[in-house]
Design a protein around this motif. Structure first.
Motif, PDB file in Angstrom:
ATOM      1  N   ASP A  42      -4.501  -5.261 -77.373  1.00 17.37           N
ATOM      2  CA  ASP A  42      -4.052  -6.464 -76.659  1.00 17.37           C
ATOM      3  C   ASP A  42      -5.147  -7.043 -75.760  1.00 17.37           C
ATOM      4  N   GLY A  43      -6.357  -7.084 -76.283  1.00 17.18           N
ATOM      5  CA  GLY A  43      -7.469  -7.707 -75.588  1.00 17.18           C
ATOM      6  C   GLY A  43      -8.207  -6.818 -74.607  1.00 17.18           C
ATOM      7  N   GLU A  44      -7.773  -5.566 -74.440  1.00 13.26           N
ATOM      8  CA  GLU A  44      -8.443  -4.650 -73.524  1.00 13.26           C
ATOM      9  C   GLU A  44      -9.111  -3.525 -74.311  1.00 13.26           C
ATOM     10  N   VAL A  45     -10.386  -3.303 -74.064  1.00 20.08           N
ATOM     11  CA  VAL A  45     -11.102  -2.196 -74.703  1.00 20.08           C
ATOM     12  C   VAL A  45     -10.672  -0.901 -74.025  1.00 20.08           C
ATOM     13  N   VAL A  46     -10.067  -0.008 -74.797  1.00 15.55           N
ATOM     14  CA  VAL A  46      -9.515   1.219 -74.229  1.00 15.55           C
ATOM     15  C   VAL A  46     -10.329   2.455 -74.590  1.00 15.55           C
ATOM     16  N   ALA A  47     -11.195   2.358 -75.595  1.00 13.73           N
ATOM     17  CA  ALA A  47     -12.009   3.500 -75.997  1.00 13.73           C
ATOM     18  C   ALA A  47     -13.253   2.993 -76.716  1.00 13.73           C
ATOM     19  N   ALA A  48     -14.387   3.613 -76.438  1.00  8.27           N
ATOM     20  CA  ALA A  48     -15.630   3.246 -77.123  1.00  8.27           C
ATOM     21  C   ALA A  48     -16.632   4.376 -76.971  1.00  8.27           C
ATOM     22  N   VAL A  49     -17.367   4.648 -78.037  1.00 10.85           N
ATOM     23  CA  VAL A  49     -18.391   5.691 -77.990  1.00 10.85           C
ATOM     24  C   VAL A  49     -19.443   5.399 -79.049  1.00 10.85           C
ATOM     25  N   GLU A  50     -20.693   5.711 -78.714  1.00 13.12           N
ATOM     26  CA  GLU A  50     -21.765   5.596 -79.699  1.00 13.12           C
ATOM     27  C   GLU A  50     -21.780   6.811 -80.617  1.00 13.12           C
ATOM     28  N   GLU A  51     -22.107   6.579 -81.869  1.00 13.54           N
ATOM     29  CA  GLU A  51     -22.140   7.662 -82.847  1.00 13.54           C
ATOM     30  C   GLU A  51     -23.166   8.728 -82.457  1.00 13.54           C
ATOM     31  N   GLY A  76      -4.357   7.957 -79.962  1.00 16.30           N
ATOM     32  CA  GLY A  76      -3.142   8.146 -80.759  1.00 16.30           C
ATOM     33  C   GLY A  76      -2.874   7.018 -81.737  1.00 16.30           C
ATOM     34  N   VAL A  77      -3.903   6.255 -82.055  1.00 18.28           N
ATOM     35  CA  VAL A  77      -3.761   5.144 -83.002  1.00 18.28           C
ATOM     36  C   VAL A  77      -4.182   5.605 -84.399  1.00 18.28           C
ATOM     37  N   ARG A  78      -3.353   5.337 -85.389  1.00 17.09           N
ATOM     38  CA  ARG A  78      -3.713   5.622 -86.775  1.00 17.09           C
ATOM     39  C   ARG A  78      -4.412   4.406 -87.385  1.00 17.09           C
ATOM     40  N   LEU A  79      -5.244   4.641 -88.371  1.00 21.36           N
ATOM     41  CA  LEU A  79      -5.943   3.527 -89.007  1.00 21.36           C
ATOM     42  C   LEU A  79      -4.974   2.539 -89.662  1.00 21.36           C
ATOM     43  N   ASP A  80      -3.821   3.026 -90.129  1.00 19.59           N
ATOM     44  CA  ASP A  80      -2.866   2.094 -90.735  1.00 19.59           C
ATOM     45  C   ASP A  80      -2.137   1.242 -89.692  1.00 19.59           C
TER      46      ASP A  80
END
Length: 592
Positions: A42-51, A76-80
């Motif tokens: 919903d427009g908020e970045v909640v997780a991010a990491v560099e490989e 807890g988000v699934r790709l689907d």
């Protein structure tokens, strides 16, 4: 709406090595470098990491399968459940045709044109096209992504969206400058009422890329291009600005509207010969420190002259008060300060994701839409993995033959750490969620007392295993910064993206944080932005009267910043760091 932004290609290393001979130091020039993933809800970045933080390969260009897995698992988000998969490169058929036309227009033998077209064609079909991007995702994740959910975002637009989102500003002028996007290296314009407008007269093509020119000089001086430019920036401070700069006289041509052209050959032997001529050098002189300083000063002066030219042009065309500056060149923090101070802008914002790590965030933000309703989330760089006390304790037990530790009460962490830092101790500091981007911003840091004049040498040689001329950044409470540094137009610098003169009264008090020219690349902190670090700064200042700490990234040369407790302990044990604080655990090496 759930959006997954990501950057990286499975075949980048293979194709660029086979087609263009990109090996060794050229590994950092691959498309997709600084691979990463970011999740927006919903427009908020909640997780991010560099490989690189997870696969431990610095500046990796590989498909970010570990980063994607962490972003989804941790939330807890699934790709689907993902609505849009946003990728920060948009090589459409029209872009491919433009690339082919550019090759055909070059002054080269027809056989060379055919060879160049062949290689570009294989790169396009094997990696860059929409179908190749889609198939890469499916192959590496095992998830059958709906092709209609894949959104290709123009590279420079992804940079802009990252900067705009993290700056938290509304209307703003912008400048994006990096090595290359799809066909351009730099664009300028404005973001007004949610609409992006490009100023066509300010666009710069890839053949005149300022960032790539700086990278070529970086390589010429014996460093790694697209990785060690900050070393060149640091070396430049050892000499005054040149009175005569052959780069500006013979290589750069500034044009109306903020554009420019650069005349530097693409072939390495050709540009080495050009630089030898311009700098009156031969191969034996390139390793000489004084020669490196002279060339670095000219390269930095070139960057500053060109970017100030661009800044003034975008200010005149826009009339807005704030500039958002993004792209790899925006990591040149010395140039950033001069751009702002020499411009009509009241402020300039440069994010912690200014380089290509940020385009994963930017692609996600673009697909999800900049937040426009309700209170906007406060931007934070602390978006990566966090490790609980149980996991920390389990990792400590793995190293129990080599380390010992005490578990502190919450209120004791800052006090005991400040006590250690009041001496000539070097302390690893591992707290909370990992920060995003190339700078350690206080959660995966190495800290020391800047009151000791030789502390830079101790950390460079005994801890970081790197060149002795390299400076370190001080971290300070935002409220204290104007007392210690000449801030100019800035009131805060939370991401180490600006450099300021240290006030005369403090140069002798914090010599470890002063570069040779009396400046420092600072990070400002508040109790809201980083409570634990703010408590430590308060406790340290109260104990010592020193208003800041020296802060550098928790890693050694050539390795990514540590991410996990295991990474931290391994780094701790192979360096001369005295102690490491991991959560509430104060860790020391066992004697003998």
């Amino acid at each position: 709406m759930i959006v997954l932004g990501y950057n990286g290609f499975s075949r980048s290393s293979e194709l660029f090595q086979r087609l263009y001979g990109a090996t060794g130091v050229d590994r950092n020039l691959l498309m997709g470098h600084d691979a990463a993933a970011a999740l927006s809800v919903d427009g908020e970045v909640v997780a991010a990491v560099e490989e690189e933080r997870l696969n431990r390969e610095k500046k990796t260009s590989d498909f970010p399968v570990k980063a994607i897995g962490w972003c989804t698992d941790s939330t807890g988000v699934r790709l689907d459940q993902v609505d849009v998969f946003a990728f920060p490169w948009k090589f459409t058929s029209a872009v491919a045709e433009e690339m082919i036309a550019g090759i055909c227009a070059r002054d080269m033998p027809v056989e060379a044109k055919f060879d160049h077209v062949r290689r570009v064609g294989e790169l396009y079909t094997g990696m860059l096209s929409r179908s190749a991007v889609h198939d890469d995702f499916v192959r590496r994740t095992g998830f059958e992504m709906d092709p209609n959910k894949l959104l290709l975002v123009p590279h420079h637009l992804a940079h802009l969206m990252c900067g705009s989102y993290l700056a938290g500003v509304g209307d703003a002028a912008f400048l994006v400058s990096d090595g290359r996007a799809e066909t351009l290296s730099s664009v300028m314009g404005e973001l007004r009422d949610g609409v992006v407008t490009l100023f066509d007269r300010g666009t710069v093509d890839m053949d005149s890329s300022l960032a790539l020119a700086y990278g070529k000089i970086t390589r010429y001086l014996g460093f790694v291009p697209n990785n060690d430019e900050y070393k060149v920036m640091g070396l430049a401070a050892y000499a005054p600005p040149p009175t005569r700069n052959p780069l500006l006289a013979q290589v750069v041509r500034l044009r109306e509207g903020g554009s420019y052209t650069l005349s530097i050959p693409g072939d390495r032997r050709a540009y080495y010969a050009l630089f030898d001529h311009l700098f009156d050098a031969d191969p034996a002189k390139r390793e000489d420190f004084d020669f490196r300083v002279k060339v670095a000063s000219m390269a930095q002066h070139m960057v500053e002259a060109v970017t100030v030219h661009q800044t003034r042009a975008v200010a005149a065309a826009s009339g807005l008060d704030t500039l958002v500056f993004e792209g790899g060149l925006a990591l040149n923090c010395v140039g950033n300060t001069k751009m702002l101070e020499r411009s009509p802008f009241a402020d300039m914002e440069v994010s912690f994701g200014a380089g290509d790590s940020g385009v994963a965030i930017g692609a996600a933000v673009y697909a999800g839409g900049l937040p426009r309703r309700g209170p906007k989330p406060e931007p934070t760089p602390y978006l990566g993995p966090v490790h609980g006390e149980q996991e920390i304790h389990e990792e400590l037990l793995r190293f129990k033959d080599r380390v010992e530790w005490v578990e502190l009460e919450d209120g004791e962490v800052a006090r005991r750490t400040a006590e250690l830092l009041s001496e000539k101790k070097v302390v690893g500091w591992f707290q909370g969620r990992a920060e995003y981007g190339p700078r350690a911003l206080g959660n995966r840091s190495i800290l020391a007392n800047p009151a000791f004049g030789d502390i830079k040498d101790i950390i460079n040689l005994r801890v970081k295993h790197r060149e002795p001329f390299r400076p370190f950044a001080p971290v300070i409470l935002e409220s204290e910064a104007p007392r210690v540094f000449e801030m100019g137009k800035k009131r805060r610098s939370p991401y180490m993206t600006f450099v300021f003169p240290v006030k005369d009264d403090y140069r002798d008090r914090i010599p470890g944080a002063c570069h040779v020219d009396g400046t420092a690349r600072i990070q400002t902190v508040t109790a809201r932005s980083n409570p634990e670090l703010a408590r430590l700064l308060g406790a340290f200042t109260e104990r010592t009267g020193v208003p800041c700490l020296l802060n550098t990234s928790f890693n050694v040369a050539g390795e990514p910043i540590v991410c996990s407790p295991r990474d931290a302990l391994e780094c701790f044990l192979k360096t001369e760091i005295d102690h490491v604080v991991i959560g509430r655990h104060l860790v020391s090496k066992k004697s003998g």
